[in-house]
Design a protein around this motif. Structure first.
Motif, PDB file in Angstrom:
ATOM      1  N   VAL A 156      41.107  31.080  39.053  1.00  7.28           N
ATOM      2  CA  VAL A 156      41.871  31.159  37.807  1.00  7.28           C
ATOM      3  C   VAL A 156      42.911  32.260  37.948  1.00  7.28           C
ATOM      4  CG1 VAL A 156      41.773  31.530  35.316  1.00  7.28           C
ATOM      5  CG2 VAL A 156      39.843  30.463  36.484  1.00  7.28           C
ATOM      6  N   SER A 157      44.153  31.945  37.552  1.00  8.20           N
ATOM      7  CA  SER A 157      45.214  32.956  37.597  1.00  8.20           C
ATOM      8  C   SER A 157      46.145  32.768  36.412  1.00  8.20           C
ATOM      9  CB  SER A 157      46.011  32.816  38.903  1.00  8.20           C
ATOM     10  OG  SER A 157      47.032  33.799  38.952  1.00  8.20           O
ATOM     11  N   THR A 158      46.789  33.837  36.016  1.00 13.90           N
ATOM     12  CA  THR A 158      47.917  33.705  35.091  1.00 13.90           C
ATOM     13  C   THR A 158      49.160  33.500  35.970  1.00 13.90           C
ATOM     14  OG1 THR A 158      48.264  36.086  35.077  1.00 13.90           O
ATOM     15  CG2 THR A 158      46.842  35.210  33.355  1.00 13.90           C
ATOM     16  N   PRO A 159      50.299  33.141  35.370  1.00 11.47           N
ATOM     17  CA  PRO A 159      51.469  32.864  36.213  1.00 11.47           C
ATOM     18  C   PRO A 159      52.148  34.100  36.810  1.00 11.47           C
ATOM     19  CG  PRO A 159      51.690  31.889  34.012  1.00 11.47           C
ATOM     20  CD  PRO A 159      50.541  32.816  33.959  1.00 11.47           C
ATOM     21  N   GLN A 160      51.746  35.296  36.390  1.00 10.37           N
ATOM     22  CA  GLN A 160      52.446  36.488  36.888  1.00 10.37           C
ATOM     23  C   GLN A 160      52.280  36.684  38.389  1.00 10.37           C
ATOM     24  OE1 GLN A 160      50.072  38.122  33.968  1.00 10.37           O
ATOM     25  NE2 GLN A 160      51.460  39.831  33.582  1.00 10.37           N
ATOM     26  N   ASP A 161      53.296  37.259  38.998  1.00  4.13           N
ATOM     27  CA  ASP A 161      53.257  37.497  40.442  1.00  4.13           C
ATOM     28  C   ASP A 161      52.030  38.293  40.864  1.00  4.13           C
ATOM     29  OD1 ASP A 161      55.514  36.131  40.808  1.00  4.13           O
ATOM     30  OD2 ASP A 161      56.837  37.875  40.993  1.00  4.13           O
ATOM     31  N   LEU A 162      51.768  39.359  40.094  1.00  3.84           N
ATOM     32  CA  LEU A 162      50.667  40.245  40.487  1.00  3.84           C
ATOM     33  C   LEU A 162      49.338  39.518  40.452  1.00  3.84           C
ATOM     34  CD1 LEU A 162      51.275  43.768  38.967  1.00  3.84           C
ATOM     35  CD2 LEU A 162      50.931  43.150  41.363  1.00  3.84           C
ATOM     36  N   ALA A 163      49.141  38.736  39.398  1.00  2.00           N
ATOM     37  CA  ALA A 163      47.889  37.974  39.280  1.00  2.00           C
ATOM     38  C   ALA A 163      47.798  36.977  40.421  1.00  2.00           C
ATOM     39  CB  ALA A 163      47.834  37.258  37.943  1.00  2.00           C
ATOM     40  N   LEU A 164      48.954  36.414  40.790  1.00  5.08           N
ATOM     41  CA  LEU A 164      48.964  35.412  41.862  1.00  5.08           C
ATOM     42  C   LEU A 164      48.648  36.026  43.215  1.00  5.08           C
ATOM     43  CD1 LEU A 164      51.920  33.235  40.664  1.00  5.08           C
ATOM     44  CD2 LEU A 164      49.577  32.469  41.057  1.00  5.08           C
ATOM     45  N   ILE A 165      49.138  37.239  43.424  1.00  7.48           N
ATOM     46  CA  ILE A 165      48.823  37.923  44.692  1.00  7.48           C
ATOM     47  C   ILE A 165      47.314  38.109  44.784  1.00  7.48           C
ATOM     48  CG2 ILE A 165      49.012  40.143  45.918  1.00  7.48           C
ATOM     49  CD1 ILE A 165      51.927  40.259  44.786  1.00  7.48           C
ATOM     50  N   ASP A 166      46.711  38.525  43.649  1.00  9.43           N
ATOM     51  CA  ASP A 166      45.261  38.709  43.630  1.00  9.43           C
ATOM     52  C   ASP A 166      44.530  37.382  43.778  1.00  9.43           C
ATOM     53  OD1 ASP A 166      45.254  41.451  43.446  1.00  9.43           O
ATOM     54  OD2 ASP A 166      45.464  41.441  41.269  1.00  9.43           O
ATOM     55  N   ALA A 167      45.083  36.347  43.192  1.00  8.48           N
ATOM     56  CA  ALA A 167      44.461  35.028  43.301  1.00  8.48           C
ATOM     57  C   ALA A 167      44.446  34.588  44.767  1.00  8.48           C
ATOM     58  CB  ALA A 167      45.222  34.012  42.453  1.00  8.48           C
ATOM     59  N   ARG A 168      45.552  34.896  45.460  1.00 10.26           N
ATOM     60  CA  ARG A 168      45.640  34.548  46.885  1.00 10.26           C
ATOM     61  C   ARG A 168      44.546  35.267  47.679  1.00 10.26           C
ATOM     62  NH1 ARG A 168      51.127  36.284  48.718  1.00 10.26           N
ATOM     63  NH2 ARG A 168      51.664  35.193  46.805  1.00 10.26           N
ATOM     64  N   LYS A 169      44.308  36.537  47.306  1.00 12.06           N
ATOM     65  CA  LYS A 169      43.236  37.298  47.977  1.00 12.06           C
ATOM     66  C   LYS A 169      41.893  36.605  47.750  1.00 12.06           C
ATOM     67  CE  LYS A 169      45.096  41.930  47.401  1.00 12.06           C
ATOM     68  NZ  LYS A 169      44.950  43.063  46.494  1.00 12.06           N
ATOM     69  N   GLY A 170      41.673  36.158  46.511  1.00 11.84           N
ATOM     70  CA  GLY A 170      40.425  35.483  46.174  1.00 11.84           C
ATOM     71  C   GLY A 170      40.258  34.220  47.014  1.00 11.84           C
ATOM     72  N   LEU A 171      41.355  33.498  47.099  1.00 12.10           N
ATOM     73  CA  LEU A 171      41.332  32.265  47.860  1.00 12.10           C
ATOM     74  C   LEU A 171      41.010  32.532  49.335  1.00 12.10           C
ATOM     75  CD1 LEU A 171      43.747  29.481  47.113  1.00 12.10           C
ATOM     76  CD2 LEU A 171      43.474  30.086  49.485  1.00 12.10           C
TER      77      LEU A 171
END
Ligand code: ADP
Length: 259
Positions: A156-171
């Motif tokens: 789960v991510s919000t559209p913000q860049d920072l959240a997406l960077i963290d989402a990528r780490k999770g992935l």
């Protein structure tokens, strides 16, 4: 897809549970628990037997979201009976400690608590056990992803860049331990203004879809930022239960069909 074969002997499955899927986020506050709860209810609405394991032991919100309180009773020896909310079996650290108790735990204790909630609970026959993971991608999360026999993970991510960077780490964390990523959900994707009717992309929009494409994983859907979602979650009456044919429930059921 989640109902596929369970992995290796190193990670023995939970008897009676056909598939375990994790809902994870790179950081807190993006709506991971809200998504877990509504996704679980949507899976149930789609005809599956569902349980939820609240592994977010630092901030267990599943009891509130499912409107369940009480102490799980032992059924035999150490094995506890899960509580139930809206037909979904639920187990959470929130049932076992007082709400104000701070969880100042080290990684190994976190893992042992989660392992107990997984293996010392009478889950019974379930098609899917949805795990609300602790946020972040630290050692505890990595070990957990490694130890729990996961059929797959939803990010789960919000559209913000920072959240997406963290989402990528999770992935990447799940990829490291060979857990298939079932896809990304973009939460708080856009805001439909009840006053002017206009659509506002508060945190930007479409970032998660692009990220999913870039990373080669499915994009599961967009959930709007909507006061009703927050109010109903906080009241313990999630949208999928209270308005099962409404626009939000439809989005969650669509996501549930894809996982
Ligand atoms: P996390 O588990 O990632 O920490 P939560 O699910 O607890 O996040 O959500 C954080 C807050 O945001 C909660 O108050 C929740 O009700 C609210 N929230 C989550 N998703 C939405 C949404 N799509 N629209 C409105 N509020 C939301």
């Amino acid at each position: 897809r989640a109902a596929g074969p369970q992995p290796s002997t190193q990670k023995p499955g939970v008897p009676g549970v056909k598939a375990i899927i994790a809902v994870a986020s790179g950081k807190g506050g993006v709506g991971k628990s809200t998504t877990t709860c509504n996704l679980a209810l949507a899976l149930q609405a789609n005809g599956l037997k569902v349980g939820v394991l609240d592994a977010d032991i630092y901030g267990p919100s599943v009891p509130r979201l499912f409107h369940v309180t009480g102490r799980p009773e032992p059924v035999s020896g150490r094995i506890l009976k899960p509580l139930e909310g809206y037909g979904v079996k639920v187990m959470s650290m929130g049932f076992l400690v007082e709400e104000e108790t701070p969880m100042i735990w080290r990684g190994p204790m976190v893992i042992s608590a989660i392992t107990q909630m997984l293996r010392e609970v009478a889950w019974g026959e379930l098609d899917v056990l949805v795990v609300d993971m602790p946020p972040g991608t630290g050692d505890a999360q990595l070990t957990m992803a490694q130890n729990v026999p996961l059929a797959g993970a939803v990010i789960v991510s919000t559209p913000q860049d920072l959240a997406l960077i963290d989402a990528r780490k999770g992935l990447n964390m799940f990829r490291r331990v060979d857990v298939p990523v079932l896809g990304i959900v973009e939460n708080m994707s856009y805001f439909l203004c009840p006053d002017c009717g206009g659509r506002h992309d508060i945190f930007g929009h479409g970032g998660a879809r692009k990220e999913a494409e870039k990373l080669g994983v499915p994009f599961l859907g967009e959930v709007p930022l909507d006061m009703a979602i927050r109010e109903k979650s906080d009241a313990g009456t999630p949208v999928v239960v209270t308005d099962p044919d409404g626009p939000h429930a439809t989005i969650y059921k669509e996501i549930a069909r894809k996982v």
